[in-house]
Design an enzyme around this catalytic site. Structure first.
Site, PDB file in Angstrom:
ATOM      1  N   HIS A 122      59.768 143.873 126.672  1.00 44.74           N
ATOM      2  CA  HIS A 122      60.837 144.652 126.668  1.00 44.74           C
ATOM      3  C   HIS A 122      61.376 144.556 127.948  1.00 44.74           C
ATOM      4  O   HIS A 122      60.903 144.824 129.008  1.00 44.74           O
ATOM      5  CB  HIS A 122      60.373 146.519 126.711  1.00 44.74           C
ATOM      6  CG  HIS A 122      59.647 146.651 125.324  1.00 44.74           C
ATOM      7  ND1 HIS A 122      60.054 147.252 124.083  1.00 44.74           N
ATOM      8  CD2 HIS A 122      58.422 146.494 124.924  1.00 44.74           C
ATOM      9  CE1 HIS A 122      59.573 147.429 123.327  1.00 44.74           C
ATOM     10  NE2 HIS A 122      58.287 147.113 123.893  1.00 44.74           N
ATOM     11  N   PHE A 123      62.769 143.940 128.019  1.00 47.64           N
ATOM     12  CA  PHE A 123      63.490 143.747 129.323  1.00 47.64           C
ATOM     13  C   PHE A 123      64.744 144.556 129.406  1.00 47.64           C
ATOM     14  O   PHE A 123      65.287 144.486 130.342  1.00 47.64           O
ATOM     15  CB  PHE A 123      64.045 142.271 129.097  1.00 47.64           C
ATOM     16  CG  PHE A 123      62.802 141.137 129.510  1.00 47.64           C
ATOM     17  CD1 PHE A 123      61.503 141.881 129.800  1.00 47.64           C
ATOM     18  CD2 PHE A 123      63.040 139.785 129.451  1.00 47.64           C
ATOM     19  CE1 PHE A 123      60.166 140.711 129.986  1.00 47.64           C
ATOM     20  CE2 PHE A 123      61.890 138.993 129.920  1.00 47.64           C
ATOM     21  CZ  PHE A 123      60.583 139.437 130.131  1.00 47.64           C
ATOM     22  N   ARG A 124      64.783 145.586 128.636  1.00 48.46           N
ATOM     23  CA  ARG A 124      65.624 146.644 128.755  1.00 48.46           C
ATOM     24  C   ARG A 124      67.201 146.501 129.031  1.00 48.46           C
ATOM     25  O   ARG A 124      68.056 147.553 129.232  1.00 48.46           O
ATOM     26  CB  ARG A 124      65.297 147.553 130.003  1.00 48.46           C
ATOM     27  CG  ARG A 124      63.552 147.773 130.214  1.00 48.46           C
ATOM     28  CD  ARG A 124      63.439 148.809 129.166  1.00 48.46           C
ATOM     29  NE  ARG A 124      62.084 149.249 129.236  1.00 48.46           N
ATOM     30  CZ  ARG A 124      61.259 149.689 128.483  1.00 48.46           C
ATOM     31  NH1 ARG A 124      61.583 149.666 127.226  1.00 48.46           N
ATOM     32  NH2 ARG A 124      60.091 150.265 128.650  1.00 48.46           N
ATOM     33  N   ASP A 138      53.354 143.065 125.801  1.00 49.85           N
ATOM     34  CA  ASP A 138      54.178 144.244 125.356  1.00 49.85           C
ATOM     35  C   ASP A 138      54.631 144.880 126.838  1.00 49.85           C
ATOM     36  O   ASP A 138      54.717 146.336 127.074  1.00 49.85           O
ATOM     37  CB  ASP A 138      53.477 145.560 124.707  1.00 49.85           C
ATOM     38  CG  ASP A 138      54.190 146.808 124.424  1.00 49.85           C
ATOM     39  OD1 ASP A 138      55.393 146.747 124.413  1.00 49.85           O
ATOM     40  OD2 ASP A 138      53.472 147.754 123.855  1.00 49.85           O
TER      41      ASP A 138
HETATM   42  O1  DOR Z   1      54.233 151.801 125.361  1.00 54.57           O
HETATM   43  C1  DOR Z   1      55.136 151.276 124.671  1.00 54.57           C
HETATM   44  N1  DOR Z   1      56.219 151.244 125.404  1.00 54.57           N
HETATM   45  N2  DOR Z   1      54.998 151.127 123.517  1.00 54.57           N
HETATM   46  C2  DOR Z   1      56.303 150.687 122.932  1.00 54.57           C
HETATM   47  O2  DOR Z   1      55.909 150.545 121.751  1.00 54.57           O
HETATM   48  C3  DOR Z   1      57.293 150.706 123.599  1.00 54.57           C
HETATM   49  C4  DOR Z   1      57.409 150.554 124.784  1.00 54.57           C
HETATM   50  C5  DOR Z   1      58.715 150.923 125.836  1.00 54.57           C
HETATM   51  O3  DOR Z   1      59.785 150.241 125.170  1.00 54.57           O
HETATM   52  O4  DOR Z   1      58.634 151.506 126.630  1.00 54.57           O
END
Ligand code: DOR
Length: 452
Positions: free
Chosen positions: A69-71, A317
């Site tokens: 997740h690079f936001r 993740d």
């Molecule tokens: O812990 C998590 N954070 N699990 C996820 O599936 C999403 C991720 C996030 O985007 O913060």
């Protein structure tokens, strides 16, 4: 600079073997892999190459991380494509596949292509972005191009970003009609809701984070993963189950090799392989993840499944949140933490402890993601493949601290941890993007392509 390089006399860890040799890089590609020790002058075509001495070092294919997740867009106070792709490259991750819970959520083809346009300008590593799913965007999902997009992500359990898909008909539709791989986050919502109510009754708003694996429980994980497998079997879907966290779910998986027509593959994440519920007292909400980090025996079962082939891939993740956000109490603290800079060295540390071999690390982090997604000419050290390569000094201890953390959020659950391996050089498509603690940001990564 995309130049000509000869990495000489290095231990090449690739496709189940470790052998001494040299690798010639030219024009972005691996142009030769030579076994044994040869003087550079005797290697055809290496005359004008810059020589990088690989004595005492290991050369692996660049890591392909299939869940980050690079936001960007929308949550760039936590992270962005530039900062996190740099951290990835410094950690030996040369390609990433990024998740759709950005703002706006990646729910149309146009929004998806906008992310590719951003990455072309900003990402030091190679990239792909998942198409997102909601309860009502099947018409957009079916337009996804399997050759240029890594997959469709379905949150079958709510996490950061409110992207829960819980309408049974929609789920059937996605599993039946998705033109490409479906990657799932599995945690059953109803079970989580019931458990949350129970714990709220007991503790009020001050729930200890150690209750997280009891709220986001093993039953929640199993119920949802089982549903995903049932749907995939029914519709012959190419399913990839992300971040498995319990021993129980492993019974749902086959240990057939991923290239033997396996339709259901699975991923474990570094945090579930490294931490356990014993670490909540030390690290608190900084290891609050969804799915939750569970018991020591779950961790051991995940490792065993990695070794016997039920789990195909190791990813991160990588899910950065600011330190302030993570410092909140249970309900107000978002789940997730940053990992891409430390995933490869953490797995190599586990190999030093003889939990798995370095060749197995390369298998799970480099070869298997390439194989199961059908990534075009990456993930292996082979002639004609893109020169995505990582040079590791296995005897160069260093300690994670705020001075060397590259994530925009500036913290890591590994702070204070000493790793024996250090990433000294990272090549992305033949471009030496990371060399002895320095970046060369003159070339960006490329869009991943898929042969399927
Ligand atoms: O812990 C998590 N954070 N699990 C996820 O599936 C999403 C991720 C996030 O985007 O913060």
């Amino acid at each position: 600079m995309k130049g000509k390089f000869l990495i000489s006399a290095v231990t090449i860890i690739n496709e189940g073997r470790a052998f001494v040799g040299s690798v010639l890089i030219n024009n972005g590609l691996i142009s030769m892999v030579i076994e044994g020790i040869h003087h550079p002058n005797t290697i055809d075509g290496a005359g004008d190459a810059e020589i990088i001495d690989g004595h005492g070092k290991w050369l692996l294919p660049g890591v392909i991380d299939d869940q980050v997740h690079f936001r960007e867009p929308g949550l760039t106070h936590k992270a962005d494509l530039f900062t996190e792709s740099r951290a990835a490259v410094a950690g030996g991750v040369t390609s990433f596949m990024e998740m759709p819970n950005t703002v706006p959520n990646t729910l149309t083809q146009e929004l998806l292509e906008q992310k590719y346009r951003l990455a072309r300008e900003k990402s030091l590593a190679n990239y792909s972005f998942y198409m997102g799913a909601s309860n009502d965007n099947l018409t957009e999902i079916v337009k996804t191009d399997p050759r240029t997009v890594c997959g469709v992500k379905v949150f079958m359990g709510a996490s950061t970003g409110n992207m829960l898909v819980d309408n049974p008909q929609t789920l059937e539709g996605i599993f039946k009609h998705s033109p490409t791989l479906v990657a799932v986050h599995c945690e059953d919502e109803e079970t989580i809701r019931t458990n949350t109510a129970m714990f709220r009754e007991k503790y009020g708003e001050n729930i200890p984070v150690s209750a997280h694996p009891l709220i986001r429980s093993r039953e929640a994980c199993y119920k949802s993963s089982k549903l995903a497998v049932e749907l995939a079997v029914k519709h012959n879907t190419r399913l990839h189950i992300l971040h498995l966290s319990t021993a129980d779910e492993l019974a749902l998986l086959s240990n057939k090799p991923a290239n033997a027509g396996k339709r259901i593959t699975a991923e474990a994440c570094v945090h579930h392989l490294w931490f356990s519920d014993k670490d909540y007292s030390r690290l608190g909400t900084h290891i609050k993840w969804n799915p939750a980090i569970k018991s020591v025996s779950d961790r051991e079962a995940l490792l065993a499944a990695l070794l016997d082939g039920r789990i195909d891939v190791v990813a991160t993740d990588h899910a950065p949140h600011t330190f302030a956000e993570k410092s909140n109490s249970y309900f107000n603290c978002p789940s997730g933490g940053p990992l891409v800079q430390h995933s490869l060295v953490a797995m190599l540390e586990m190999s030093r402890e003889e939990k798995l071999s370095p060749a197995m690390v390369a298998e799970k982090m480099c070869h298997a993601p390439a194989r199961i997604f059908g990534v075009d000419r990456r993930g292996f050290i082979r002639q004609g493949y893109h020169a995505d390569l990582v040079l590791v000094d296995p005897e160069s201890p260093w300690t994670v601290s705020s001075e060397n953390i590259l994530y925009k959020c500036g913290w890591s659950p590994f702070e204070g941890q000493t790793f024996h391996s250090k990433i000294t050089h990272t090549f992305v498509g033949g471009h030496l993007a990371w060399r002895n603690n320095n970046f060369d940001e003159s070339h960006m990564g490329e869009r991943l392509l898929f042969n399927r």
